[in-house]
Design an enzyme around this catalytic site. Structure first.
Site, short mmCIF file in Angstrom:
data_model
loop_
_atom_site.label_atom_id
_atom_site.label_comp_id
_atom_site.label_asym_id
_atom_site.label_seq_id
_atom_site.Cartn_x
_atom_site.Cartn_y
_atom_site.Cartn_z
N HIS A 18 104.48 25.86 -84.68
CA HIS A 18 103.27 26.13 -85.47
C HIS A 18 103.46 25.75 -86.94
O HIS A 18 102.50 25.38 -87.60
CB HIS A 18 102.86 27.59 -85.30
N HIS A 41 96.77 22.22 -73.80
CA HIS A 41 97.22 23.46 -73.16
C HIS A 41 97.07 24.57 -74.21
O HIS A 41 98.02 24.88 -74.94
CB HIS A 41 98.67 23.35 -72.72
N SER A 103 97.95 28.08 -81.36
CA SER A 103 97.52 26.79 -81.91
C SER A 103 96.00 26.69 -82.10
O SER A 103 95.55 26.16 -83.13
CB SER A 103 98.06 25.64 -81.06
N GLU A 121 92.16 24.89 -71.17
CA GLU A 121 92.97 25.99 -70.65
C GLU A 121 92.53 26.24 -69.21
O GLU A 121 91.40 26.66 -68.97
CB GLU A 121 92.80 27.24 -71.53
N ASP A 167 101.32 20.88 -75.11
CA ASP A 167 102.21 22.05 -75.17
C ASP A 167 102.12 22.84 -73.85
O ASP A 167 101.68 23.98 -73.84
CB ASP A 167 101.76 22.90 -76.38
C1 LIG Z 1 102.63 27.23 -73.90
S1 LIG Z 1 101.03 27.84 -73.55
C2 LIG Z 1 100.07 27.19 -74.86
C3 LIG Z 1 100.35 27.74 -76.20
C4 LIG Z 1 99.45 27.21 -77.30
N1 LIG Z 1 99.38 25.76 -77.31
C5 LIG Z 1 99.92 27.70 -78.64
O1 LIG Z 1 100.72 27.00 -79.32
O2 LIG Z 1 99.49 28.77 -79.08
C6 LIG Z 1 100.54 26.83 -72.20
C7 LIG Z 1 99.16 27.15 -71.62
O3 LIG Z 1 98.78 26.05 -70.78
C8 LIG Z 1 98.00 26.54 -69.70
N2 LIG Z 1 98.03 25.49 -68.67
C9 LIG Z 1 98.95 25.27 -67.70
N3 LIG Z 1 98.69 24.10 -67.06
C10 LIG Z 1 97.60 23.57 -67.65
C11 LIG Z 1 96.88 22.35 -67.48
N4 LIG Z 1 97.26 21.44 -66.57
N5 LIG Z 1 95.84 22.10 -68.30
C12 LIG Z 1 95.46 23.00 -69.24
N6 LIG Z 1 96.09 24.17 -69.45
C13 LIG Z 1 97.15 24.44 -68.68
C14 LIG Z 1 98.69 27.85 -69.33
O4 LIG Z 1 97.80 28.70 -68.65
C15 LIG Z 1 99.10 28.38 -70.72
O5 LIG Z 1 98.14 29.28 -71.21
#
Ligand SMILES: C[S@@+](CC[C@H](N)C(=O)[O-])C[C@H]1O[C@@H](n2cnc3c(N)ncnc32)[C@H](O)[C@@H]1O
Length: 288
Positions: A18, A41, A103, A121, A167
């Site tokens: 971040h 993500h 994020s 998401e 991510d």
């Molecule tokens: C590491 S977290 C994201 C954190 C966020 N980017 C942050 O920095 O605050 C990953 C997220 O991706 C979601 N996810 C998993 N596979 C996905 C996909 N193929 N497309 C979109 N979201 C997905 C999960 O449910 C999870 O909430």
């Protein structure tokens, strides 16, 4: 997959990701022209570190809490200002923010009315939390589409400026290869875009393979950052806790490498356990 980011929100790897996310956005908003932020993500957007889930896994204590208690000075303080401002009020004794911005919330805090924010998401409950956390905001588009698939449709953004954050949770064994494929397709459709890729580093041979594969795609201007915080005690939601994380920044702001050279040693000292950490800041492929 049952990944929930609240168990890791505000930990050392989130702070690392971040801080650089906010540095890139702070650079991009220097120019008046609109930009787009695409988060493939997105997660739940904001995290209550006093919630039952976060209490079960208080990784933030060795992450954002250390940062908030450190009161940085000088150049480092200046570089951290956008991140700290977006975090907002916090409990000074514990170093716990009233809520920790993921994020999407960081982008929402930093970007301007002319900018757009596209968030993917797939997890229904996390997406509901995301919608609730960010509230009504005409700049936002929140979809439940697979982020890798949506990215194909989003690129190039009509603003022709902006940042893609990739991510994923890295729970599936093929995730690193999906990230490689997404970056390669993305660069074909939008070669001048800025991309920020986060990854956990668990196995050295896999890490070396990943970096070779990315470099072999032949694109210039890829900055590689890594942080290693040393050995970490196991927790209920992290039986094999992460100690190394990497960021790959494709087409970074030209100022970013100097900023990283100032920030990485400071962050490493701050977040390291038992003085055993280290960091990397180098070009994976040099600017053209
Ligand atoms: C590491 S977290 C994201 C954190 C966020 N980017 C942050 O920095 O605050 C990953 C997220 O991706 C979601 N996810 C998993 N596979 C996905 C996909 N193929 N497309 C979109 N979201 C997905 C999960 O449910 C999870 O909430």
């Amino acid at each position: 997959m049952n990944y929930r980011h609240v168990f890791h929100a505000g930990n050392f790897a989130d702070v690392f990701k971040h801080v650089f996310l906010t540095r890139i956005l702070a650079y991009l908003i220097r120019k008046e022209t609109p930009l787009r932020f695409i988060d493939t993500h997105a997660g739940a957007g904001r995290y209550d570190l006093d919630s039952e889930a976060a209490r079960r896994s208080p990784e933030w204590r060795d992450g954002v809490a250390r940062l908030l208690k450190a009161r940085p000075q000088g150049e480092v303080a200046q570089l951290l200002a956008p991140y700290l401002e977006a975090i907002g009020p916090y409990d000074e004794e514990q170093g716990r923010p009233l809520s920790y911005p993921g994020s999407p919330a960081l982008a929402q805090a930093l970007l301007r009315p002319q900018d757009r924010i596209a968030l993917c998401e797939t997890h229904d409950e996390e997406r509901q939390r995301l919608v609730a956390a960010l509230g009504r905001d005409p700049r936002l588009s929140i979809v439940g589409t697979d982020g890798y698939v949506a990215l194909g449709a989003y690129l190039p953004p009509k603003e022709r400026r902006g940042l893609v954050l990739i991510d994923p949770p890295y729970e599936a064994p093929e995730e690193a290869r999906r990230v490689e494929a997404a970056l390669s397709r993305g660069l074909t459709k939008w070669p001048r875009g800025t991309y920020l890729l986060w990854r956990p580093i668990k196995h050295e041979p896999e890490e070396a393979r990943f970096l070779r594969a990315i470099a072999a795609a032949g694109a210039p201007n890829m900055l590689r950052l890594e942080i290693d915080v040393g050995a970490v005690a196991p927790g209920p939601h992290s039986p094999t806790p992460l100690r190394r994380a990497g960021l790959l920044i494709v087409n970074p702001p030209f100022t970013l490498i100097e900023e990283a050279r100032a920030l990485m040693p400071w962050l490493t000292r701050l977040l390291t356990r038992a003085g055993k950490g280290g960091s990397v800041c180098e070009w994976l492929t040099p600017p053209a």
